[in-house]
Design a protein around this motif. Structure first.
Motif, PDB file in Angstrom:
ATOM      1  N   CYS A 191      12.015   1.647   6.553  1.00  0.00           N
ATOM      2  CA  CYS A 191      13.120  -0.040   5.604  1.00  0.00           C
ATOM      3  C   CYS A 191      13.596   0.824   4.190  1.00  0.00           C
ATOM      4  N   LYS A 192      13.737  -0.344   3.409  1.00  0.00           N
ATOM      5  CA  LYS A 192      14.253  -0.916   2.022  1.00  0.00           C
ATOM      6  C   LYS A 192      13.361  -1.210   1.231  1.00  0.00           C
ATOM      7  N   MET A 193      12.845  -0.736   0.008  1.00  0.00           N
ATOM      8  CA  MET A 193      12.140  -0.955  -0.639  1.00  0.00           C
ATOM      9  C   MET A 193      11.955  -0.498  -2.337  1.00  0.00           C
ATOM     10  N   ALA A 194      11.253  -1.801  -2.453  1.00  0.00           N
ATOM     11  CA  ALA A 194      10.913  -1.566  -4.109  1.00  0.00           C
ATOM     12  C   ALA A 194      10.090  -1.138  -4.761  1.00  0.00           C
ATOM     13  N   ASP A 195       9.487  -0.392  -5.745  1.00  0.00           N
ATOM     14  CA  ASP A 195       8.609  -0.443  -7.117  1.00  0.00           C
ATOM     15  C   ASP A 195       8.343  -1.239  -7.899  1.00  0.00           C
TER      16      ASP A 195
ATOM     17  N   VAL B 255      11.088   8.577   0.037  1.00  0.00           N
ATOM     18  CA  VAL B 255      11.996   8.611   0.395  1.00  0.00           C
ATOM     19  C   VAL B 255      12.025  10.198   0.851  1.00  0.00           C
ATOM     20  N   LYS B 256      11.771  11.311   0.187  1.00  0.00           N
ATOM     21  CA  LYS B 256      12.036  12.450   0.694  1.00  0.00           C
ATOM     22  C   LYS B 256      11.003  13.020   1.498  1.00  0.00           C
ATOM     23  N   GLN B 257       9.983  12.083   2.343  1.00  0.00           N
ATOM     24  CA  GLN B 257       8.867  11.648   3.295  1.00  0.00           C
ATOM     25  C   GLN B 257      10.076  11.369   4.517  1.00  0.00           C
ATOM     26  N   ALA B 258      11.022  11.057   3.872  1.00  0.00           N
ATOM     27  CA  ALA B 258      12.053  10.122   4.961  1.00  0.00           C
ATOM     28  C   ALA B 258      11.216   9.005   6.066  1.00  0.00           C
ATOM     29  N   LYS B 259      10.564   8.572   5.238  1.00  0.00           N
ATOM     30  CA  LYS B 259      10.009   6.809   6.171  1.00  0.00           C
ATOM     31  C   LYS B 259      10.599   5.704   5.022  1.00  0.00           C
ATOM     32  N   VAL B 260      11.586   6.102   4.009  1.00  0.00           N
ATOM     33  CA  VAL B 260      12.641   4.859   3.597  1.00  0.00           C
ATOM     34  C   VAL B 260      13.888   5.146   3.687  1.00  0.00           C
ATOM     35  N   GLU B 261      14.379   4.288   3.839  1.00  0.00           N
ATOM     36  CA  GLU B 261      16.365   4.187   3.946  1.00  0.00           C
ATOM     37  C   GLU B 261      16.802   4.190   2.400  1.00  0.00           C
ATOM     38  N   LYS B 262      16.176   3.762   2.184  1.00  0.00           N
ATOM     39  CA  LYS B 262      16.395   3.275   0.289  1.00  0.00           C
ATOM     40  C   LYS B 262      15.261   2.960  -0.481  1.00  0.00           C
ATOM     41  N   ALA B 263      15.414   2.828  -1.959  1.00  0.00           N
ATOM     42  CA  ALA B 263      14.628   2.459  -2.555  1.00  0.00           C
ATOM     43  C   ALA B 263      14.537   2.014  -4.206  1.00  0.00           C
TER      44      ALA B 263
ATOM     45  N   HIS C 194      18.888  -8.612  -0.380  1.00  0.00           N
ATOM     46  CA  HIS C 194      19.324  -7.813   0.509  1.00  0.00           C
ATOM     47  C   HIS C 194      19.092  -6.610   0.444  1.00  0.00           C
ATOM     48  N   GLU C 195      17.900  -6.581  -0.842  1.00  0.00           N
ATOM     49  CA  GLU C 195      18.654  -4.932  -1.452  1.00  0.00           C
ATOM     50  C   GLU C 195      16.972  -4.391  -0.508  1.00  0.00           C
ATOM     51  N   VAL C 196      15.809  -5.202  -0.687  1.00  0.00           N
ATOM     52  CA  VAL C 196      14.533  -4.535  -0.094  1.00  0.00           C
ATOM     53  C   VAL C 196      14.265  -5.305   0.961  1.00  0.00           C
ATOM     54  N   ASP C 197      13.310  -5.142   1.782  1.00  0.00           N
ATOM     55  CA  ASP C 197      11.901  -5.402   3.384  1.00  0.00           C
ATOM     56  C   ASP C 197      11.226  -5.211   2.558  1.00  0.00           C
ATOM     57  N   ASP C 198      11.024  -4.080   1.824  1.00  0.00           N
ATOM     58  CA  ASP C 198       8.784  -4.146   0.951  1.00  0.00           C
ATOM     59  C   ASP C 198       9.052  -3.891  -0.252  1.00  0.00           C
ATOM     60  N   VAL C 199       8.496  -5.093  -0.789  1.00  0.00           N
ATOM     61  CA  VAL C 199       7.929  -4.535  -2.209  1.00  0.00           C
ATOM     62  C   VAL C 199       6.498  -4.758  -2.515  1.00  0.00           C
ATOM     63  N   VAL C 200       7.047  -3.353  -3.451  1.00  0.00           N
ATOM     64  CA  VAL C 200       4.741  -2.557  -4.000  1.00  0.00           C
ATOM     65  C   VAL C 200       5.058  -3.265  -5.029  1.00  0.00           C
TER      66      VAL C 200
ATOM     67  N   LEU D 268       4.861  -7.107   1.249  1.00  0.00           N
ATOM     68  CA  LEU D 268       4.127  -7.173   0.122  1.00  0.00           C
ATOM     69  C   LEU D 268       3.155  -6.134   0.230  1.00  0.00           C
ATOM     70  N   ILE D 269       2.806  -5.108  -0.022  1.00  0.00           N
ATOM     71  CA  ILE D 269       1.674  -4.185  -0.488  1.00  0.00           C
ATOM     72  C   ILE D 269       1.469  -4.584  -2.076  1.00  0.00           C
ATOM     73  N   LEU D 270       0.574  -4.988  -2.434  1.00  0.00           N
ATOM     74  CA  LEU D 270      -0.079  -5.134  -3.492  1.00  0.00           C
ATOM     75  C   LEU D 270      -1.438  -4.413  -3.733  1.00  0.00           C
ATOM     76  N   GLN D 271      -1.585  -4.152  -4.858  1.00  0.00           N
ATOM     77  CA  GLN D 271      -2.418  -3.212  -5.692  1.00  0.00           C
ATOM     78  C   GLN D 271      -3.230  -4.018  -7.148  1.00  0.00           C
ATOM     79  N   PRO D 272      -3.911  -4.308  -7.100  1.00  0.00           N
ATOM     80  CA  PRO D 272      -4.234  -5.394  -8.977  1.00  0.00           C
ATOM     81  C   PRO D 272      -5.123  -4.345  -9.241  1.00  0.00           C
ATOM     82  N   MET D 273      -5.100  -4.229 -10.611  1.00  0.00           N
ATOM     83  CA  MET D 273      -6.267  -3.188 -10.931  1.00  0.00           C
ATOM     84  C   MET D 273      -7.248  -3.433 -11.626  1.00  0.00           C
ATOM     85  N   SER D 274      -6.835  -5.217 -11.446  1.00  0.00           N
ATOM     86  CA  SER D 274      -8.290  -5.484 -12.208  1.00  0.00           C
ATOM     87  C   SER D 274      -7.602  -8.171 -11.360  1.00  0.00           C
TER      88      SER D 274
END
Length: 242
Positions: A25-29, A42-50, A90-96, A122-128
């Motif tokens: 996928c294409k992802m945004a962090d 990207v280095k693990q070749a899991k996503v195409e673009k980030a 259009h730039e992202v599929d998954d958002v972290v 959406l991949i979400l990790q709340p600290m609080s």
């Protein structure tokens, strides 16, 4: 100048986030800080673009430095952006979005209605404020489809994968507090125990103030949590919605 660098290891919290990103996928962090997650994917070749974005210039400059150091300039774009304001559908599929408070995460999502598509994840990790985040997601029609707990640096966190599926939003009374966690792992038991303690303090405060009727539904929730904790942990995969 930068040369080839041996790839770093993600901590357990970011590793869990990475595991929920879709292959290819294409992802945004969002709030990327050092851009470790998108570089690793990207280095693990899991996503195409980030896209590695941050609202502050200082962290973004560090992210850009790491992008060059690990030779991924063509695949990881660093971007100064307040949340998702300068990231386009259009730039992202998954958002972290990891490492922020739940209310801040909710505010970022609220400003990006284009996420309400079953093609986005959406991949979400709340600290609080995870409770507030789960309530926001449910109200807006996002169903948490997977959720797992992780312990990192002595603290327990929840990582959740959500999609826009209004008909599948969980409605159990315990959901705002523990999401999909069921106590089948030691990490989730630690998370449930923490939430149980918070609720117990709230109930005791209400009782001490003479607001017994308000304490009763909280006490009922505590009993349900105690029932979960009374069951021994097992090896089954936890936290996936069916």
């Amino acid at each position: 100048m930068f040369g080839r660098k041996r790839l770093f290891q993600l901590d357990q919290r970011l590793q869990l986030c990475a595991s929920m990103v879709r292959e290819g996928c294409k992802m945004a962090d969002v709030g990327t800080d050092h851009a470790y997650l998108p570089i690793w994917l990207v280095k693990q070749a899991k996503v195409e673009k980030a896209i590695a974005s941050d609202v502050n210039l200082g962290p973004l400059q560090k992210a850009a430095m790491h992008v060059k150091r690990y030779l991924v300039q063509g695949q990881v774009d660093t971007r100064l952006s307040d949340g998702l304001e300068l990231i386009f559908p259009h730039e992202v599929d998954d958002v972290v979005i990891a490492g922020m408070g739940g209310e801040l995460i909710a505010g970022i999502l609220a400003k990006a209605p284009w996420l309400k598509s079953n093609e986005k994840r959406l991949i979400l990790q709340p600290m609080s404020s995870a409770e507030e985040l789960r309530c926001f997601l449910a109200k807006e029609g996002y169903a948490v489809r997977e959720e797992k707990a992780v312990i990192a640096d002595g603290r327990v966190y929840s990582v959740m994968r959500a999609e826009y599926l209004p008909q599948q939003v969980p409605k159990h009374p315990l959901y705002p507090y523990i999401g999909l966690l069921d106590g089948s792992t030691e990490e989730s038991r630690a998370y449930i125990q923490r939430e149980r303690n918070h609720l117990n303090k709230k109930a005791e405060g209400l009782q001490a103030a003479g607001r017994v009727s308000e304490a009763k539904p909280i006490i009922a929730l505590i009993q349900e949590l105690d029932d979960l904790l009374a069951k021994p942990p097992c090896e089954k995969t936890e936290g996936e919605s069916v």
